[in-house]
Design an enzyme around this catalytic site. Structure first.
Site, PDB file in Angstrom:
ATOM      1  N   CYS A 154     -12.700   6.229   8.656  1.00 47.33           N
ATOM      2  CA  CYS A 154     -13.838   5.812   8.704  1.00 47.33           C
ATOM      3  C   CYS A 154     -14.263   4.324   8.333  1.00 47.33           C
ATOM      4  CB  CYS A 154     -14.967   6.873   7.750  1.00 47.33           C
ATOM      5  SG  CYS A 154     -16.423   6.352   7.527  1.00 47.33           S
ATOM      6  N   ASP A 172       0.745  -1.099   0.034  1.00 45.89           N
ATOM      7  CA  ASP A 172      -0.057  -0.023   0.017  1.00 45.89           C
ATOM      8  C   ASP A 172       0.793   1.335  -0.134  1.00 45.89           C
ATOM      9  OD1 ASP A 172      -2.331   1.777   0.310  1.00 45.89           O
ATOM     10  OD2 ASP A 172      -2.097   1.496   2.597  1.00 45.89           O
ATOM     11  N   CYS A 213     -23.314   5.854   3.615  1.00 44.51           N
ATOM     12  CA  CYS A 213     -21.969   6.668   3.481  1.00 44.51           C
ATOM     13  C   CYS A 213     -22.644   8.062   3.888  1.00 44.51           C
ATOM     14  CB  CYS A 213     -21.311   6.660   2.183  1.00 44.51           C
ATOM     15  SG  CYS A 213     -19.988   7.769   2.133  1.00 44.51           S
ATOM     16  N   CYS A 247     -18.776   2.424   5.790  1.00 44.48           N
ATOM     17  CA  CYS A 247     -19.021   1.241   4.679  1.00 44.48           C
ATOM     18  C   CYS A 247     -18.793  -0.251   4.862  1.00 44.48           C
ATOM     19  CB  CYS A 247     -18.625   1.838   3.302  1.00 44.48           C
ATOM     20  SG  CYS A 247     -16.857   2.174   3.412  1.00 44.48           S
TER      21      CYS A 247
HETATM   22 FE1  SF4 Z   1     -21.487  -2.677  -0.267  1.00 44.18          FE
HETATM   23 FE2  SF4 Z   1     -20.838  -4.837   0.958  1.00 44.18          FE
HETATM   24 FE3  SF4 Z   1     -23.055  -4.650   0.029  1.00 44.18          FE
HETATM   25 FE4  SF4 Z   1     -21.084  -5.111  -1.694  1.00 44.18          FE
HETATM   26  S1  SF4 Z   1     -21.989  -6.626  -0.095  1.00 44.18           S
HETATM   27  S2  SF4 Z   1     -22.650  -3.477  -1.803  1.00 44.18           S
HETATM   28  S3  SF4 Z   1     -19.662  -3.732  -0.501  1.00 44.18           S
HETATM   29  S4  SF4 Z   1     -22.398  -3.288   1.542  1.00 44.18           S
HETATM   30 FE1  SF4 Z   2     -18.252   6.774   2.926  1.00 41.52          FE
HETATM   31 FE2  SF4 Z   2     -16.773   4.694   3.346  1.00 41.52          FE
HETATM   32 FE3  SF4 Z   2     -15.348   7.089   2.799  1.00 41.52          FE
HETATM   33 FE4  SF4 Z   2     -16.797   6.325   4.915  1.00 41.52          FE
HETATM   34  S1  SF4 Z   2     -14.978   5.375   4.162  1.00 41.52           S
HETATM   35  S2  SF4 Z   2     -16.782   8.275   3.847  1.00 41.52           S
HETATM   36  S3  SF4 Z   2     -18.526   5.146   4.398  1.00 41.52           S
HETATM   37  S4  SF4 Z   2     -16.930   5.846   1.405  1.00 41.52           S
END
Ligand code: SF4
Ligand code: SF4
Length: 376
Positions: free
Chosen positions: A241, A134, A198, A244
């Protein structure tokens, strides 16, 4: 053929013995589709704020033979960082899970170096290899996808079947002739939970992330001011964060890590507010070997001001008042915003006092705006 099969097994066994959770192999062919996608994202402005992420970097990073002449294979690894002992710090502030253990760059690089030595020892000859975690041009998620470590989620994370998206990725480009694994035949189906969750609408469409809206970028790589509309959306996130990932159903059954370096919880119960009052030397000592150093002390202080403003606790007014005297204009301007957001007579008096002595015009503007702000 038999020799190659044995060699592939040997490499994978050595990698699993070193503690990697997922190990797969892909070829050293260029990543042409991923290159054109990455170039498009740059043109669309979604990578703005990362000045080092250029077209030429993408071209280098998508051709393993440029990175290691004579490359034949890439050993693609995943290491989980999902810790059972994970605890968020005091006061309602939040830190992305990946940052609570030791800095993963060192941990994974040491393992990749160990993998090369182990294989060399077993083969009794040297192996040409180059590793990335990374921090180089290699498109780590492209390697992970093509090798079958996991599949791309709509939140742009790589989802593994066993450990969800709570994995660090590493790549070892080698001149070893290894058997190639196919990509997984999996996808997110009709799920859109991450897009809906998000808070900043950073996932502008499935698989497309606008970096400038992502809290992770705004609180870590971003070295400047956080735009006013984004500040309240950041909520309690002081570094990164996880929203998600937290809502992702694949992560519900993710296995936890066995890696000791990621099970430490050195800052358990640490009062992050203290960060606003420490200097660079204390920061270096306190956060030696931690990923939190990526945001730098000034960036973390900026983030904390935003979070304290969002938490709206009047008990934070004294520390924010003192932050109005910080050496860095970036910290003073965000402290002013936070005081305006919390409101109350003490915060208002602090802002009134600061406006008379502040020399930086941008900070002065923030203080004046804070004096007439609606509180939360
Ligand atoms: Fe997003 Fe996980 Fe749903 Fe895929 S399975 S759309 S990454 S929340
Ligand atoms: Fe949105 Fe995921 Fe970025 Fe958090 S880490 S701001 S939920 S895209």
């Amino acid at each position: 053929m038999i020799i190659n099969e044995n060699l592939t097994d040997l490499v994978k066994t050595c990698a699993y013995n070193l503690g990697f959770d997922v190990v797969r192999i892909t070829s050293a062919e260029p990543f042409l589709r991923e290159r054109s996608v990455a170039e498009k994202r740059i043109q669309q402005g979604f990578m703005d704020g990362l000045p080092w992420y250029t077209q030429s970097r993408v071209r280098r990073g998508t051709d393993p033979n440029v990175l290691l002449p004579g490359a034949k294979s890439i050993i693609s690894v995943g290491l989980s960082y999902l810790s059972e002992s994970f605890q968020q710090p005091k006061n309602g502030t939040k830190i992305a899970r990946y940052a609570w253990g030791k800095d993963y760059h060192k941990v994974i690089k040491n393992k990749l170096k160990g993998l090369v030595s182990d294989v060399e020892e077993r083969l009794a000859h040297t192996v040409n290899a180059r590793w990335y975690v990374d921090d180089g041009p290699m498109l780590d998620r492209a390697v992970a996808q093509r090798s079958g470590i996991g599949w791309f989620g709509k939140n742009t994370n790589i989802l593994t079947s066993s450990h969800g998206s709570w994995v660090f990725l590493g790549q070892l480009i080698t001149d070893l002739d290894l058997d190639i694994d196919p990509p997984l035949k999996k996808d997110c189906g009709t799920c859109t939970l991450c897009i809906e969750a998000c808070p900043t609408d950073a996932i502008v469409s499935p698989y497309v992330l606008d970096n400038q809206r992502c809290i992770s970028h705004l609180t870590i790589e971003n070295r400047g001011s956080i735009s006013v509309p984004m500040r309240s959306l950041i909520g309690e996130w002081a570094f990164g964060c996880d929203i998600c990932q937290e809502v992702c159903p694949v992560n519900l059954k993710a296995m936890t890590t066995n890696e000791e370096s990621f099970q430490l919880n050195e800052f358990d119960g640490f009062d992050l507010e203290k960060l606003l009052e420490i200097d660079e030397e204390e920061f270096r000592t306190l956060f030696a070997g931690s990923s939190l150093r990526r945001a730098k002390l000034t960036g973390l202080k900026r983030n904390l001001c935003v979070v304290l403003g969002n938490l709206g606790d009047e008990d934070s007014v004294p520390v924010l008042n003192r932050a109005l005297n910080d050496n860095e204009a970036l910290v003073r301007s965000h402290a002013a915003w936070a005081l305006g957001r919390i409101g109350g007579s003490i915060a208002w008096q602090a802002l009134e006092a600061a406006v008379g002595i502040e020399q930086d015009q941008e900070v002065k503007k923030e203080i004046l705006t804070a004096l007439v702000m609606d509180t939360i």
